[in-house]
Design a protein around this motif. Sequence first.
Motif, PDB file in Angstrom:
ATOM      1  N   SER A   1     138.015 -15.517   7.718  1.00 18.53           N
ATOM      2  CA  SER A   1     138.268 -14.572   6.620  1.00 18.53           C
ATOM      3  C   SER A   1     136.939 -14.047   6.082  1.00 18.53           C
ATOM      4  N   VAL A   2     137.007 -12.831   5.533  1.00 21.93           N
ATOM      5  CA  VAL A   2     135.840 -12.242   4.859  1.00 21.93           C
ATOM      6  C   VAL A   2     136.340 -11.674   3.546  1.00 21.93           C
ATOM      7  N   SER A   3     135.735 -12.066   2.438  1.00 17.11           N
ATOM      8  CA  SER A   3     136.143 -11.519   1.150  1.00 17.11           C
ATOM      9  C   SER A   3     134.940 -10.900   0.452  1.00 17.11           C
ATOM     10  N   ALA A   4     134.964  -9.559   0.385  1.00 18.53           N
ATOM     11  CA  ALA A   4     133.870  -8.870  -0.297  1.00 18.53           C
ATOM     12  C   ALA A   4     133.871  -9.227  -1.781  1.00 18.53           C
ATOM     13  N   GLU A   5     135.055  -9.352  -2.359  1.00 18.04           N
ATOM     14  CA  GLU A   5     135.152  -9.641  -3.792  1.00 18.04           C
ATOM     15  C   GLU A   5     134.548 -11.021  -4.119  1.00 18.04           C
ATOM     16  N   ASP A   6     134.861 -12.008  -3.276  1.00 18.80           N
ATOM     17  CA  ASP A   6     134.316 -13.345  -3.495  1.00 18.80           C
ATOM     18  C   ASP A   6     132.898 -13.487  -2.953  1.00 18.80           C
TER      19      ASP A   6
ATOM     20  N   ALA B   1     132.010 -13.970   0.072  1.00 19.86           N
ATOM     21  CA  ALA B   1     132.079 -15.178   0.894  1.00 19.86           C
ATOM     22  C   ALA B   1     132.887 -14.906   2.151  1.00 19.86           C
ATOM     23  N   MET B   2     132.624 -15.672   3.185  1.00 19.60           N
ATOM     24  CA  MET B   2     133.426 -15.607   4.401  1.00 19.60           C
ATOM     25  C   MET B   2     133.593 -17.014   4.957  1.00 19.60           C
ATOM     26  N   VAL B   3     134.629 -17.178   5.787  1.00 16.07           N
ATOM     27  CA  VAL B   3     134.857 -18.473   6.428  1.00 16.07           C
ATOM     28  C   VAL B   3     134.866 -18.243   7.933  1.00 16.07           C
ATOM     29  N   VAL B   4     134.038 -18.992   8.639  1.00 13.73           N
ATOM     30  CA  VAL B   4     133.914 -18.816  10.089  1.00 13.73           C
ATOM     31  C   VAL B   4     133.996 -20.170  10.779  1.00 13.73           C
ATOM     32  N   GLU B   5     134.436 -20.155  12.020  1.00 12.18           N
ATOM     33  CA  GLU B   5     134.422 -21.387  12.807  1.00 12.18           C
ATOM     34  C   GLU B   5     133.019 -21.633  13.347  1.00 12.18           C
ATOM     35  N   ALA B   6     132.757 -22.906  13.643  1.00 13.89           N
ATOM     36  CA  ALA B   6     131.392 -23.309  13.975  1.00 13.89           C
ATOM     37  C   ALA B   6     130.863 -22.628  15.230  1.00 13.89           C
ATOM     38  N   GLY B   7     131.776 -22.258  16.153  1.00 10.20           N
ATOM     39  CA  GLY B   7     131.310 -21.666  17.384  1.00 10.20           C
ATOM     40  C   GLY B   7     131.051 -20.169  17.313  1.00 10.20           C
TER      41      GLY B   7
ATOM     42  N   ALA C   1     119.601 -21.722   6.125  1.00 15.56           N
ATOM     43  CA  ALA C   1     121.040 -21.831   6.396  1.00 15.56           C
ATOM     44  C   ALA C   1     121.729 -22.700   5.349  1.00 15.56           C
ATOM     45  N   ARG C   2     121.063 -23.772   4.969  1.00 18.09           N
ATOM     46  CA  ARG C   2     121.608 -24.675   3.950  1.00 18.09           C
ATOM     47  C   ARG C   2     121.988 -23.921   2.679  1.00 18.09           C
ATOM     48  N   GLU C   3     121.098 -23.049   2.258  1.00 16.35           N
ATOM     49  CA  GLU C   3     121.311 -22.359   0.986  1.00 16.35           C
ATOM     50  C   GLU C   3     122.333 -21.238   1.100  1.00 16.35           C
ATOM     51  N   LEU C   4     122.725 -20.906   2.327  1.00 19.75           N
ATOM     52  CA  LEU C   4     123.702 -19.843   2.544  1.00 19.75           C
ATOM     53  C   LEU C   4     125.107 -20.398   2.771  1.00 19.75           C
TER      54      LEU C   4
ATOM     55  N   LEU D   1     130.580 -19.296   3.967  1.00 21.69           N
ATOM     56  CA  LEU D   1     129.218 -18.759   3.867  1.00 21.69           C
ATOM     57  C   LEU D   1     129.101 -17.774   2.717  1.00 21.69           C
ATOM     58  N   LYS D   2     127.927 -17.745   2.106  1.00 26.64           N
ATOM     59  CA  LYS D   2     127.617 -16.813   1.012  1.00 26.64           C
ATOM     60  C   LYS D   2     127.319 -15.428   1.563  1.00 26.64           C
ATOM     61  N   LEU D   3     127.849 -14.418   0.922  1.00 27.16           N
ATOM     62  CA  LEU D   3     127.489 -13.042   1.267  1.00 27.16           C
ATOM     63  C   LEU D   3     126.752 -12.395   0.097  1.00 27.16           C
TER      64      LEU D   3
END
Lengths: 489, 489
Positions: free
Chosen positions: B104-109, B111-117, B165-168, B216-218
């Motif tokens: 998922s990608v949320s411009a409002e939040d 933030a996005m959620v991605v799989e590790a690969g 990467a940690r901070e993102l 992840l932070k956007l």
Amino acid sequence: MKIRTPSPDAISHLHALIGEAGPPADGVAPRYLAEPRDRYHGRAATVLRPRDTGEVAAIVGYCQGAGIGVIPYSGGTGLVGGQLVEDGPLPVILSLERMDRIRSVSAEDNAMVVEAGAILADVQAAAAEANRLFPLSLAAEGSARIGGNLATNAGGVQVLRYGTARELCLGIEAVLPDGSVHHGLKLLRKDNTGYDLRHLLIGAEGTLGVITAAALKLFPRPAETLTAMIAVPDPAAAVALLGRLRDRLGDGISGFELIGRLGLRFLAEHFPERRDPLESDPEWRVLMEIGAPPETGLAARAEAALAEAFEAGLATDGVLASSQAQAQAMWAIRETIPEANRLVGAIASHDIAVPIGSIAEFIERGRAAIAAVDPALRINCFGHIGDGNLHYNLFPPEGATKADFVHRREAGTAALHELAVSLGGTYSAEHGIGRAKLADLQRFGDPAKLAAMRAIKQALDPAGVMNPGAVLPAAVPDAPAEAGGAAAG
Amino acid sequence: MKIRTPSPDAISHLHALIGEAGPPADGVAPRYLAEPRDRYHGRAATVLRPRDTGEVAAIVGYCQGAGIGVIPYSGGTGLVGGQLVEDGPLPVILSLERMDRIRSVSAEDNAMVVEAGAILADVQAAAAEANRLFPLSLAAEGSARIGGNLATNAGGVQVLRYGTARELCLGIEAVLPDGSVHHGLKLLRKDNTGYDLRHLLIGAEGTLGVITAAALKLFPRPAETLTAMIAVPDPAAAVALLGRLRDRLGDGISGFELIGRLGLRFLAEHFPERRDPLESDPEWRVLMEIGAPPETGLAARAEAALAEAFEAGLATDGVLASSQAQAQAMWAIRETIPEANRLVGAIASHDIAVPIGSIAEFIERGRAAIAAVDPALRINCFGHIGDGNLHYNLFPPEGATKADFVHRREAGTAALHELAVSLGGTYSAEHGIGRAKLADLQRFGDPAKLAAMRAIKQALDPAGVMNPGAVLPAAVPDAPAEAGGAAAG
């Protein structure tokens, strides 16, 4: 091994470790046993005030061996009982207040090193003296100490731009539960050399060791700052306004605070000198602060962006601070609300966060949930909306007393915590678990995470002496016997 | 328990867990056993490519019980041998390549959620599609996968502004060494609810579990970007220039890379199409990138700040990119240097960092230290000077071959690591420990931290199956017997 109350011999030995003949004759000073909201009342065998890291290490090492609970004590401003033990064996309080030096400030490295007992406002001032900004800022900054800020990963009003205490820390020096000293005061932005103990201790609330000093990140001070108070039609408009301003003004927005009307009512009642700059008495408003480098036309850009927001219906009234004094007066409104809440007498306080896109839904559904608990309850909703973090506090109806409605606390809190979690949020955004939210963590916490936490606690603090009963439930004592007798003393 | 090579039955069982009849007939594909610099050569019993988190959990849980080593495998671009086992019992490789969805990608939040690969470049592209920036950026982004970026806390060229990467990373989903799944994919900026497992797994290089997905932070995309290549008299001037530009332009400076003359020579030799935009052929130059919100007069402000810098003697030549194509060509110079280094044949590569105020001293003393090892060695010094992070690589003299000088590697590396640490720095800024720097960590690591790391590893991974031998030395096998026979199979 389980912890036990220290024997008189053990107490004398601990004081001898820091060059003292024994505990003060008049016992533990009351200030170590109280907290701001007067909900928790601590007990302790004695207070130890070491002068350096070596003394902290000696105390912790002895207590690990003797099975004596150690409560790391910082500014005492925590709101979740993390610094107070109400039952079980008496612990010793380890106060960092004598370790309050600013060890170094380097403008070139954009970093400073401070001892854990340094008061947050003093840390900010030392950074400012070197023409740098240390951005951690919160209402209790005049008495909170940086060690406690880090142990609880404090948030505050500038997280939107600069992050929480965790993100402002480059390295730590800490005494681990076995009394060893971790020397990790590096000034580096990048250092990938093994597990990050810093981040494990930050936010662990003193249960995995005692932070004794920290290397902190500094920033350029914004050349220009603009503060404004803007009335918004509703919380959804506040979120939309923030999104629009970030698109137009970039990530220079350092503060974006939502304030509800009831907060202003409470101020009018208890702090009439805090005058409302908005004449429209809106139900919802935001206080915002934007910083920028020199010569970027900040005022004109902000005015243009706000004008567009008015046109789009995202703002209905507003005042730009025209002087430093006016900006401070606006911030004083925000920062006095917690004190006004205390004077009015909240029956329950909350520290929830949800993804920012779910803020409006939380506020709407939260109101309904509280009405279902008791329609007479009043809600003062305010907080760091830019971080998705609200302090959502419940009050008795006007004219009624807290005592008559305090029985609603449990149901009200349960409803709000449940709601926040159901929206992908948290029941503790910036205050921590302490002892107040132990049950919430057990209830809402990810089972795999809880198991890992217990394993880590057991591995690093096998005797369970560090802040016993905070964050994780304390082990049950083996026996009522006192610790630190012949064997350990 | 110590780990052992899996039996054929155990291998069949592991493939059955992910719905496969057995291992491929042609064995382990060579790409899983090689790495970019060809210094390490892996071995493995089989490669497992699960399709979802449940399959990862099943594999890890089985291996924990059977005592089989698991190597989490991401993009394979790591430079310290973290993904390759050269000796000891054969492990299984657990490749995340089939788990590459953008959930998922949320411009409002933001933030996005991605799989590790998910491949880093694909993550960046998905963010851009939502008009947001995911700022992690590094030379290998076309093949590196986000799980590996997080496991090694990758750095790259935008750390100065956006962090590593940690901070993102806002949250993770991970399979812990016991096969349990940690569900921590929150989109929150603030969440203080117990020990931060996310930060413990980030940078642990797969030794404490497998990250299977990340929140992840956007960021807002900068409306304007300015890229420039500036000749500087020396590294001290580069650091002073950065300080001055930050004072004038704020923290919009996202990249500030130092490039030495030898890097340009290598490019001219192997990539003549990478034309040097500076005619003065300076010994030192910086490549910088600045972003800003709309309508802040960025170009005029940057030109004025640079004009002052020229006057102050901090810059001697420079070109501002006048088009996107020119900016990309400047970045291509920086990003092709590692490949040119490989073609020329470095005898040693380094990834040091020091506090930025000590960068110039490191470069000067590093040159002397290498001359003491062998005055014929050539130095290609380049890297992320804004983070205090340099890649300081050693080459044979012109005309000589790597083979003739590779015996200098050990002494050269020891001298440089020693120097970095003596200046409060690190011998591994952004690449990690892997297997290449195990001895460095044992030598330079804080003893209290090392003891805590061992305790945590033992607590979370008692069988020692997760990436055995990376970060911490592997346990010695009990017996040569194969694992996963009747008892475990």
